[in-house]
Design a protein around this motif. Structure first.
Motif, PDB file in Angstrom:
ATOM      1  N   TRP A  11       0.828  -1.205   0.000  1.00  0.00           N
ATOM      2  CA  TRP A  11       0.000   0.000   0.000  1.00  0.00           C
ATOM      3  C   TRP A  11       0.866   1.261   0.000  1.00  0.00           C
ATOM      4  CZ3 TRP A  11      -5.108  -0.166  -0.845  1.00  0.00           C
ATOM      5  CH2 TRP A  11      -5.783  -1.370  -0.627  1.00  0.00           C
ATOM      6  N   GLY A  12       1.958   1.230   0.779  1.00  0.00           N
ATOM      7  CA  GLY A  12       2.814   2.400   0.840  1.00  0.00           C
ATOM      8  C   GLY A  12       3.489   2.707  -0.478  1.00  0.00           C
ATOM      9  N   GLU A  13       3.898   1.669  -1.202  1.00  0.00           N
ATOM     10  CA  GLU A  13       4.550   1.869  -2.498  1.00  0.00           C
ATOM     11  C   GLU A  13       3.584   2.400  -3.549  1.00  0.00           C
ATOM     12  OE1 GLU A  13       8.074  -1.460  -2.712  1.00  0.00           O
ATOM     13  OE2 GLU A  13       6.020  -2.128  -3.047  1.00  0.00           O
ATOM     14  N   LEU A  14       2.310   2.184  -3.345  1.00  0.00           N
ATOM     15  CA  LEU A  14       1.323   2.580  -4.349  1.00  0.00           C
ATOM     16  C   LEU A  14       0.785   3.992  -4.133  1.00  0.00           C
ATOM     17  CD1 LEU A  14      -0.746  -0.728  -4.639  1.00  0.00           C
ATOM     18  CD2 LEU A  14       0.976   0.140  -6.230  1.00  0.00           C
ATOM     19  N   ILE A  15       1.264   4.705  -3.122  1.00  0.00           N
ATOM     20  CA  ILE A  15       0.741   6.046  -2.855  1.00  0.00           C
ATOM     21  C   ILE A  15       1.080   7.004  -3.999  1.00  0.00           C
ATOM     22  CG2 ILE A  15       0.941   8.059  -1.353  1.00  0.00           C
ATOM     23  CD1 ILE A  15       1.213   6.195   1.010  1.00  0.00           C
ATOM     24  N   ILE A  16       2.350   7.041  -4.412  1.00  0.00           N
ATOM     25  CA  ILE A  16       2.751   7.948  -5.492  1.00  0.00           C
ATOM     26  C   ILE A  16       2.115   7.536  -6.826  1.00  0.00           C
ATOM     27  CG2 ILE A  16       4.694   8.884  -6.786  1.00  0.00           C
ATOM     28  CD1 ILE A  16       4.399   9.952  -3.953  1.00  0.00           C
ATOM     29  N   PRO A  17       2.186   6.251  -7.227  1.00  0.00           N
ATOM     30  CA  PRO A  17       1.460   5.871  -8.448  1.00  0.00           C
ATOM     31  C   PRO A  17      -0.042   6.139  -8.354  1.00  0.00           C
ATOM     32  CG  PRO A  17       3.013   4.163  -7.843  1.00  0.00           C
ATOM     33  CD  PRO A  17       2.982   5.129  -6.708  1.00  0.00           C
ATOM     34  N   GLY A  18      -0.618   5.954  -7.161  1.00  0.00           N
ATOM     35  CA  GLY A  18      -2.036   6.249  -6.994  1.00  0.00           C
ATOM     36  C   GLY A  18      -2.335   7.719  -7.171  1.00  0.00           C
ATOM     37  N   PHE A  19      -1.436   8.578  -6.680  1.00  0.00           N
ATOM     38  CA  PHE A  19      -1.616  10.014  -6.880  1.00  0.00           C
ATOM     39  C   PHE A  19      -1.542  10.366  -8.362  1.00  0.00           C
ATOM     40  CE2 PHE A  19       0.302  14.194  -7.577  1.00  0.00           C
ATOM     41  CZ  PHE A  19      -0.593  15.012  -6.907  1.00  0.00           C
ATOM     42  N   VAL A  20      -0.594   9.767  -9.069  1.00  0.00           N
ATOM     43  CA  VAL A  20      -0.469  10.029 -10.507  1.00  0.00           C
ATOM     44  C   VAL A  20      -1.721   9.555 -11.241  1.00  0.00           C
ATOM     45  CG1 VAL A  20       0.836   9.448 -12.584  1.00  0.00           C
ATOM     46  CG2 VAL A  20       2.041   9.940 -10.451  1.00  0.00           C
ATOM     47  N   LEU A  21      -2.171   8.355 -10.915  1.00  0.00           N
ATOM     48  CA  LEU A  21      -3.337   7.790 -11.587  1.00  0.00           C
ATOM     49  C   LEU A  21      -4.598   8.598 -11.310  1.00  0.00           C
ATOM     50  CD1 LEU A  21      -4.557   5.499 -13.282  1.00  0.00           C
ATOM     51  CD2 LEU A  21      -4.797   4.180 -11.178  1.00  0.00           C
ATOM     52  N   GLY A  22      -4.730   9.091 -10.077  1.00  0.00           N
ATOM     53  CA  GLY A  22      -5.951   9.806  -9.699  1.00  0.00           C
ATOM     54  C   GLY A  22      -5.866  11.301  -9.813  1.00  0.00           C
ATOM     55  N   SER A  23      -4.744  11.840 -10.332  1.00  0.00           N
ATOM     56  CA  SER A  23      -4.560  13.299 -10.380  1.00  0.00           C
ATOM     57  C   SER A  23      -5.609  13.980 -11.252  1.00  0.00           C
ATOM     58  CB  SER A  23      -3.155  13.634 -10.866  1.00  0.00           C
ATOM     59  OG  SER A  23      -2.925  13.081 -12.164  1.00  0.00           O
ATOM     60  N   LEU A  24      -5.893  13.397 -12.412  1.00  0.00           N
ATOM     61  CA  LEU A  24      -6.883  14.007 -13.304  1.00  0.00           C
ATOM     62  C   LEU A  24      -8.273  13.970 -12.678  1.00  0.00           C
ATOM     63  CD1 LEU A  24      -7.588  15.251 -16.056  1.00  0.00           C
ATOM     64  CD2 LEU A  24      -7.831  12.925 -16.949  1.00  0.00           C
ATOM     65  N   SER A  25      -8.660  12.813 -12.151  1.00  0.00           N
ATOM     66  CA  SER A  25      -9.973  12.702 -11.512  1.00  0.00           C
ATOM     67  C   SER A  25     -10.061  13.576 -10.269  1.00  0.00           C
ATOM     68  CB  SER A  25     -10.251  11.241 -11.137  1.00  0.00           C
ATOM     69  OG  SER A  25     -10.300  10.425 -12.284  1.00  0.00           O
ATOM     70  N   MET A  26      -8.942  13.743  -9.560  1.00  0.00           N
ATOM     71  CA  MET A  26      -8.925  14.597  -8.383  1.00  0.00           C
ATOM     72  C   MET A  26      -9.291  16.031  -8.747  1.00  0.00           C
ATOM     73  SD  MET A  26      -5.755  15.160  -5.731  1.00  0.00           S
ATOM     74  CE  MET A  26      -4.726  15.856  -7.033  1.00  0.00           C
ATOM     75  N   ALA A  27      -8.790  16.497  -9.874  1.00  0.00           N
ATOM     76  CA  ALA A  27      -9.126  17.845 -10.329  1.00  0.00           C
ATOM     77  C   ALA A  27     -10.607  17.960 -10.645  1.00  0.00           C
ATOM     78  CB  ALA A  27      -8.286  18.198 -11.556  1.00  0.00           C
ATOM     79  N   TYR A  28     -11.166  16.947 -11.298  1.00  0.00           N
ATOM     80  CA  TYR A  28     -12.599  16.974 -11.619  1.00  0.00           C
ATOM     81  C   TYR A  28     -13.458  16.884 -10.362  1.00  0.00           C
ATOM     82  CZ  TYR A  28     -11.611  16.456 -16.604  1.00  0.00           C
ATOM     83  OH  TYR A  28     -11.175  16.661 -17.894  1.00  0.00           O
ATOM     84  N   VAL A  29     -13.039  16.064  -9.395  1.00  0.00           N
ATOM     85  CA  VAL A  29     -13.791  15.952  -8.138  1.00  0.00           C
ATOM     86  C   VAL A  29     -13.813  17.288  -7.420  1.00  0.00           C
ATOM     87  CG1 VAL A  29     -13.729  14.932  -5.831  1.00  0.00           C
ATOM     88  CG2 VAL A  29     -13.452  13.487  -7.826  1.00  0.00           C
ATOM     89  N   SER A  30     -12.679  17.968  -7.382  1.00  0.00           N
ATOM     90  CA  SER A  30     -12.610  19.274  -6.723  1.00  0.00           C
ATOM     91  C   SER A  30     -13.563  20.269  -7.378  1.00  0.00           C
ATOM     92  CB  SER A  30     -11.174  19.801  -6.782  1.00  0.00           C
ATOM     93  OG  SER A  30     -11.099  21.102  -6.246  1.00  0.00           O
ATOM     94  N   ARG A  31     -13.542  20.333  -8.688  1.00  0.00           N
ATOM     95  CA  ARG A  31     -14.427  21.273  -9.394  1.00  0.00           C
ATOM     96  C   ARG A  31     -15.890  20.882  -9.254  1.00  0.00           C
ATOM     97  NH1 ARG A  31     -12.547  24.477 -13.945  1.00  0.00           N
ATOM     98  NH2 ARG A  31     -10.355  24.949 -13.656  1.00  0.00           N
ATOM     99  N   LEU A  32     -16.169  19.586  -9.304  1.00  0.00           N
ATOM    100  CA  LEU A  32     -17.548  19.117  -9.173  1.00  0.00           C
ATOM    101  C   LEU A  32     -18.087  19.401  -7.776  1.00  0.00           C
ATOM    102  CD1 LEU A  32     -19.891  17.593 -10.516  1.00  0.00           C
ATOM    103  CD2 LEU A  32     -18.860  15.460  -9.713  1.00  0.00           C
TER     104      LEU A  32
END
Length: 308
Positions: free
Chosen positions: A172-193
């Motif tokens: 789980w710890g190793e996947l934090i940075i890849p998870g941030f990269v993978l979810g960065s685009l959706s994170m922006a949409y969630v914030s705006r939504l």
């Protein structure tokens, strides 16, 4: 509620059959010889090709192939690759890694995106609002693979804060940075939504009624405003789980993660149609189950929604 769930489950059957049949047809319509390279540099003997074609039912029309595939799938058999590897075993090894990566990505985009949306939606225009809007626009404009490479080079190779690639255990710890990269685009949409939903509901009649009754501001925001604003955000987050699992090819490639994305990529390159179809079947099931759970959660968030 029970009848609604049963009706929804029955509705999922034609959706599942239609989507899997469409994917099956598209995968097997891809031109090319699936046995290329199996005999080294030389072409495979005609007897070998004929035997493999008969073994994998490639002489049958696509409808017959699909019916045979679905019959085996109902018994838990996802088929075999042309090298006689079990597709079910390959998916069982890769799916948990991609699922953990998708969960990490959804958690990051939910925590960061919703928090940023709440702050900007409640405060309105100001420095924080402008900062969040510019940051989200920045994330939306940059492709995911660019974000991944920049983070990997800067934090992994130059500053050496993190390991550039993920180990085979994929903790789980190793996947934090890849998870941030993978979810960065959706994170922006969630914030705006979230920001838009809160800003719209702040002007609703029930908010003015709650204020007129003299209810505490914390209760008005926490009970009324956030619950009603959460429905579109919850819908986006729920459907994004399947999207992240299926769209992780680039992120998994950058960080060396052996998950569903890499499995699909290898299946496409090697013309292993059973792998691609098996993964898509799994993703379709994830989509349908998550959508059903999201629909049931609507009634929890909004008391006006009842499934009779």
């Amino acid at each position: 509620m029970g009848r609604y769930v049963l009706r929804r489950l029955l509705q999922l059957v034609p959706v599942f059959v239609g989507t899997t049949f469409l994917i099956f047809v598209l995968v097997w319509a891809v031109p090319g010889d699936p046995f290329t390279g199996m005999c080294g540099d030389r072409p495979c003997p005609p007897a070998f090709v004929a035997a493999m074609t008969d073994k994998y039912n490639l002489n049958d029309n696509v409808i017959v192939q699909y019916l045979k595939y679905m019959g085996a799938l109902l018994t838990g058999d996802f088929g075999q690759t042309y090298s006689e590897q079990s597709v079910g075993d390959l998916i069982a090894l890769a799916a948990p890694v991609s699922l953990r990566l998708a969960v990490v990505a959804v958690a990051i985009e939910a925590i960061v995106g919703v928090t940023a949306g709440i702050l900007t939606g409640l405060r309105g225009r100001g420095f924080v609002d402008n900062l969040v809007l510019v940051s989200t626009l920045f994330l939306i404009a940059i492709p995911t693979f660019v974000t991944g490479f920049v983070i990997q080079i800067v934090l992994g190779f130059q500053l050496e804060i993190l390991t550039p690639t993920v180990s085979s255990d994929a903790t789980w710890g190793e996947l934090i940075i890849p998870g941030f990269v993978l979810g960065s685009l959706s994170m922006a949409y969630v914030s705006r939504l979230t920001r838009t939903s809160i800003a719209e509901n702040r002007r609703a009649d029930y908010m003015r009624t709650a204020l007129a009754k003299g209810q505490p501001k914390r209760r008005i925001v926490g009970v009324h405003l956030l619950r009603n604003s959460a429905i579109p955000v919850l819908t986006f987050l729920g459907t994004d789980i399947g999207n992240l699992m299926g769209g992780a090819i680039v992120t998994e490639g950058i960080f060396g993660i052996h998950g569903i994305g890499k499995l699909v990529y290898d299946g496409i390159i090697d013309k292993q149609g059973t792998i691609v179809v098996g993964v898509v079947v799994l993703l379709v099931v994830v989509f349908l189950v998550v959508n059903l759970l999201i629909d049931l959660m609507y009634a929890v968030l909004d008391p006006r929604i009842r499934y009779d």
